[in-house]
Scaffold this motif. Structure first.
Motif, PDB file in Angstrom:
ATOM      1  N   LEU A 102       0.828  -1.202   0.000  1.00 11.30           N
ATOM      2  CA  LEU A 102       0.000   0.000   0.000  1.00 11.30           C
ATOM      3  C   LEU A 102       0.866   1.257   0.000  1.00 11.30           C
ATOM      4  N   PRO A 103       0.398   2.336  -0.639  1.00 10.70           N
ATOM      5  CA  PRO A 103       1.212   3.551  -0.743  1.00 10.70           C
ATOM      6  C   PRO A 103       1.753   4.064   0.587  1.00 10.70           C
ATOM      7  N   ASP A 104       0.962   4.031   1.648  1.00 11.31           N
ATOM      8  CA  ASP A 104       1.431   4.555   2.930  1.00 11.31           C
ATOM      9  C   ASP A 104       2.415   3.628   3.635  1.00 11.31           C
ATOM     10  N   GLU A 105       2.656   2.457   3.062  1.00 16.43           N
ATOM     11  CA  GLU A 105       3.601   1.485   3.631  1.00 16.43           C
ATOM     12  C   GLU A 105       4.897   1.400   2.827  1.00 16.43           C
ATOM     13  N   ARG A 106       4.952   2.091   1.714  1.00 18.39           N
ATOM     14  CA  ARG A 106       6.129   1.996   0.843  1.00 18.39           C
ATOM     15  C   ARG A 106       7.340   2.690   1.456  1.00 18.39           C
ATOM     16  N   GLY A 107       8.509   2.247   1.054  1.00 20.18           N
ATOM     17  CA  GLY A 107       9.749   2.867   1.499  1.00 20.18           C
ATOM     18  C   GLY A 107      10.209   2.431   2.874  1.00 20.18           C
TER      19      GLY A 107
END
Length: 132
Positions: A102-107
């Motif tokens: 999910l985008p908020d979990e990337r990086g």
């Protein structure tokens, strides 16, 4: 941080959990890629049928990453018997069909963690070739 993320490996029983994650990836594809795209309400049924076909191979698998019981990422890995028709491979060989977070979990290293678990499982199965 990935320490508080749990990973579960399974098969068909995990497919319902990955639907919202797939749709997040589908939306990302629409944002960054050229169209046209199929309607969103058709995307998951198509992808689910594809995953069901992938999981017909008894050694193919799904890994779901959860943070506080919320699915936040997954990988679907297909095993193929025989050699590839283009590249020199082992027999069988594997292919990551989908890897998404999910985008908020990337990086935060979650994709790497999923791939590390994929590598461990493939090693247990004696698979030496992985396509991503």
């Amino acid at each position: 941080m990935t320490e508080d993320v749990s990973l579960q490996m399974g098969r068909h029983e995990l497919l319902d959990e990955v639907e919202p994650l797939w749709l997040s990836l589908f939306r990302h594809h629409r944002e960054v890629g050229p169209g046209p795209f199929i309607p969103e309400d058709q995307s998951w049924p198509h992808r689910r049928r594809f995953y069901e076909e992938v999981l017909r191979h008894p050694k193919s698998f799904v890994i779901v990453a959860r943070r506080a019981d919320r699915p936040v990422g997954y990988a679907v890995v297909a095993l193929h018997d025989g050699a590839d028709d283009t590249w020199p491979t082992g027999d069988p060989f594997a292919e990551v069909e989908t890897l998404t977070v999910l985008p908020d979990e990337r990086g935060q290293g979650l994709g790497t963690r999923l791939l590390d678990v994929v590598d461990v499982r493939l090693s247990q199965l004696g698979v030496t070739t992985l396509f991503i």
